[in-house]
Design an enzyme around this catalytic site. Structure first.
Site, PDB file in Angstrom:
ATOM      1  N   HIS A  29     -12.931  -2.890   4.673  1.00  0.00           N
ATOM      2  CA  HIS A  29     -11.582  -3.100   5.199  1.00  0.00           C
ATOM      3  C   HIS A  29     -11.589  -3.139   6.731  1.00  0.00           C
ATOM      4  O   HIS A  29     -12.472  -2.574   7.364  1.00  0.00           O
ATOM      5  CB  HIS A  29     -10.659  -1.974   4.718  1.00  0.00           C
ATOM      6  CG  HIS A  29     -10.426  -1.993   3.240  1.00  0.00           C
ATOM      7  ND1 HIS A  29     -11.122  -1.196   2.370  1.00  0.00           N
ATOM      8  CD2 HIS A  29      -9.597  -2.742   2.484  1.00  0.00           C
ATOM      9  CE1 HIS A  29     -10.718  -1.442   1.127  1.00  0.00           C
ATOM     10  NE2 HIS A  29      -9.794  -2.381   1.169  1.00  0.00           N
TER      11      HIS A  29
ATOM     12  N   HIS B  60     -11.870  -7.095  -2.225  1.00  0.00           N
ATOM     13  CA  HIS B  60     -11.105  -6.472  -1.122  1.00  0.00           C
ATOM     14  C   HIS B  60     -11.799  -6.798   0.196  1.00  0.00           C
ATOM     15  O   HIS B  60     -12.886  -7.365   0.227  1.00  0.00           O
ATOM     16  CB  HIS B  60     -11.057  -4.953  -1.334  1.00  0.00           C
ATOM     17  CG  HIS B  60     -10.085  -4.538  -2.387  1.00  0.00           C
ATOM     18  ND1 HIS B  60      -8.981  -3.763  -2.119  1.00  0.00           N
ATOM     19  CD2 HIS B  60     -10.053  -4.802  -3.716  1.00  0.00           C
ATOM     20  CE1 HIS B  60      -8.307  -3.561  -3.246  1.00  0.00           C
ATOM     21  NE2 HIS B  60      -8.943  -4.180  -4.226  1.00  0.00           N
ATOM     22  N   GLY B  61     -11.163  -6.394   1.278  1.00  0.00           N
ATOM     23  CA  GLY B  61     -11.788  -6.535   2.592  1.00  0.00           C
ATOM     24  C   GLY B  61     -12.172  -7.962   2.908  1.00  0.00           C
ATOM     25  O   GLY B  61     -13.248  -8.220   3.448  1.00  0.00           O
TER      26      GLY B  61
ATOM     27  N   SER C  36       0.847  -1.197   0.000  1.00  0.00           N
ATOM     28  CA  SER C  36       0.000   0.000   0.000  1.00  0.00           C
ATOM     29  C   SER C  36       0.885   1.251   0.000  1.00  0.00           C
ATOM     30  O   SER C  36       2.094   1.166   0.231  1.00  0.00           O
ATOM     31  CB  SER C  36      -0.902   0.007   1.235  1.00  0.00           C
ATOM     32  OG  SER C  36      -0.102   0.200   2.393  1.00  0.00           O
TER      33      SER C  36
ATOM     34  N   ASP D 180      -1.337  -1.666  -3.897  1.00  0.00           N
ATOM     35  CA  ASP D 180      -2.698  -1.764  -3.335  1.00  0.00           C
ATOM     36  C   ASP D 180      -3.251  -0.346  -3.142  1.00  0.00           C
ATOM     37  O   ASP D 180      -2.625   0.493  -2.487  1.00  0.00           O
ATOM     38  CB  ASP D 180      -2.595  -2.497  -1.979  1.00  0.00           C
ATOM     39  CG  ASP D 180      -3.947  -2.866  -1.408  1.00  0.00           C
ATOM     40  OD1 ASP D 180      -4.896  -3.059  -2.186  1.00  0.00           O
ATOM     41  OD2 ASP D 180      -4.029  -2.999  -0.163  1.00  0.00           O
TER      42      ASP D 180
HETATM   43  P1  13P Z   1      -8.826  -6.721   5.020  1.00  0.00           P
HETATM   44  O1  13P Z   1      -8.799  -5.503   5.888  1.00  0.00           O
HETATM   45  O2  13P Z   1     -10.125  -7.431   5.135  1.00  0.00           O
HETATM   46  O3  13P Z   1      -7.685  -7.620   5.272  1.00  0.00           O
HETATM   47  O4  13P Z   1      -8.725  -6.222   3.490  1.00  0.00           O
HETATM   48  C1  13P Z   1      -7.479  -5.904   2.941  1.00  0.00           C
HETATM   49  C2  13P Z   1      -7.597  -5.252   1.613  1.00  0.00           C
HETATM   50  O5  13P Z   1      -8.637  -5.201   0.992  1.00  0.00           O
HETATM   51  C3  13P Z   1      -6.372  -4.663   1.056  1.00  0.00           C
HETATM   52  O6  13P Z   1      -6.616  -3.995  -0.125  1.00  0.00           O
HETATM   53  O1  G3H Z   2      -6.777  -1.927   2.003  1.00  0.00           O
HETATM   54  C1  G3H Z   2      -6.032  -1.549   2.892  1.00  0.00           C
HETATM   55  C2  G3H Z   2      -4.917  -2.369   3.333  1.00  0.00           C
HETATM   56  O2  G3H Z   2      -5.261  -3.067   4.509  1.00  0.00           O
HETATM   57  C3  G3H Z   2      -3.689  -1.537   3.516  1.00  0.00           C
HETATM   58  O3  G3H Z   2      -3.783  -0.760   4.650  1.00  0.00           O
HETATM   59  O4  G3H Z   2      -3.102   1.511   3.915  1.00  0.00           O
HETATM   60  O5  G3H Z   2      -2.962   0.823   6.329  1.00  0.00           O
HETATM   61  O6  G3H Z   2      -1.369  -0.120   4.643  1.00  0.00           O
HETATM   62  P1  G3H Z   2      -2.739   0.440   4.887  1.00  0.00           P
HETATM   63 ZN    ZN Z   3      -8.492  -3.035  -0.255  1.00  0.00          ZN
END
Ligand code: 13P
Ligand code: G3H
Ligand code: ZN
Length: 314
Positions: free
Chosen positions: A182, A213-214, A50, A83
């Site tokens: 998320h 995602h999530g 990310s 990401d």
């Molecule tokens: P989670 O928070 O459910 O692990 O999702 C992660 C995600 O979508 C990263 O892009």
């Molecule tokens: O989708 C989000 C991911 O969990 C990444 O989270 O932006 O805190 O690294 P972050």
């Molecule tokens: Zn995500």
């Protein structure tokens, strides 16, 4: 083999009804835990970074760690993915840094602006042999305009928009909002995933890879350890694993998991500190955290159905 794009992985995943795990990496121990699981289960892999991870660890360190993972696992197809890229500049920087896949997440913008920005990223990325994930609809959690769990259902992907969006942008995969969010607090009571959204999008876009995602499950083992050893996450709730398996057999080809990694590491560190208050050797608490990540990821690869599939994704 060198880092690869997600193209072949998604073709195989779509055809053979499984999903590839996309795990967020922020440091060496998380990456090692994932890699040990992948090496044993022989699964294709997406390591995702990310904007926050780039800033925390610095991309040079993360890239070097991933380069080692790639060279130590020559039989495993590994993609390095951005990401939730939020600007053209960030996506471009990642392409220039050697990522093989980037996500442009312009899902908070009006449809036409989402199309315009996504298209610009696609043009640059494709010119450099990099694939692009885009998003339509909005998830809760980090997408702050979606306020809380109750609001999630109002922002699901509209299947009537997907053909125009993919046609105009040329993106290679599409993240759909189907009721996940998320973080560790996805639902208040029972989970409610909109499988009809996935089905309807698949009908409109046959053979096109979708992304969920999530998708963390907030495993009971780690939630209980965190709460037992001084943490406070009593209401944490994730996506049930049978729902992840069901989605993985549909058009969902990439499943994003970060929260479950964070909770595994946190649970084990809390346990070591509680049981051995005098411990101050980072290897003695990061080591158990890394092992917990390994076991958790091995389990996930079977939930996703991608264990043993490395060979067909090369
Ligand atoms: P989670 O928070 O459910 O692990 O999702 C992660 C995600 O979508 C990263 O892009
Ligand atoms: O989708 C989000 C991911 O969990 C990444 O989270 O932006 O805190 O690294 P972050
Ligand atoms: Zn995500």
């Amino acid at each position: 083999m060198a880092l690869v794009t997600t193209k072949k992985m998604f073709e195989a995943a779509y055809k053979n009804h499984y999903a590839v795990g996309a795990f967020n990496v922020n440091n060496m121990e998380i990456t090692q835990g994932i890699m040990e699981a992948i090496a044993e289960e022989k699964a294709p892999l997406i390591l995702q970074i990310s904007k926050g991870a780039r800033e925390y660890a610095s991309i040079g360190y993360l890239k070097a760690i991933i380069d080692v993972a790639v060279s130590e696992n020559p039989d495993i197809p590994i993609s390095m993915h951005l990401d939730h890229g939020d600007t053209f500049e960030l996506c471009k920087q990642c392409v220039d840094d050697g990522f093989t896949s980037v996500m442009i997440d312009a899902s908070s913008k009006p449809f036409d602006e989402n199309v315009k920005l996504t298209k610009k990223v696609v043009e640059y990325a494709h010119d450099h042999g990099v694939v692009v994930e885009a998003e339509l609809g909005q998830l809760g959690g980090i997408e702050e305009h979606v306020q809380g769990v109750d609001d999630v259902s109002k922002h699901l992907t509209d299947p009537d928009q997907v053909v125009e969006f993919v046609g105009k942008t040329g993106c290679d995969s599409l993240a759909v909002a189907c009721g996940t969010s998320h973080g560790a607090y996805k639902f208040k009571s029972a989970s409610t995933l909109a499988f009809n959204v996935i089905e309807d999008v698949e009908k409109k876009l046959p053979n096109f890879p979708l992304v969920m995602h999530g998708s963390s499950s907030v495993l009971k083992e780690f939630k209980d350890l965190i709460n037992k050893y001084g943490g406070k996450m009593p209401d944490a709730m994730g996506v049930p694993e049978d729902a992840i398996t069901k989605a993985s057999k549909m058009a969902i080809c990439k499943v994003n998991i970060d929260t479950d990694l964070r909770m595994a590491l946190t649970a084990k560190i809390r346990q070591v500190f509680a049981e051995k208050p005098g411990e101050f050797d980072p290897r003695k608490y990061l080591g158990p955290g890394r092992e917990a990540i390994k076991q958790m990821v091995k389990h996930k690869l079977n939930i996703l159905g991608c264990a043993g599939k490395a060979g067909e994704c090369r």
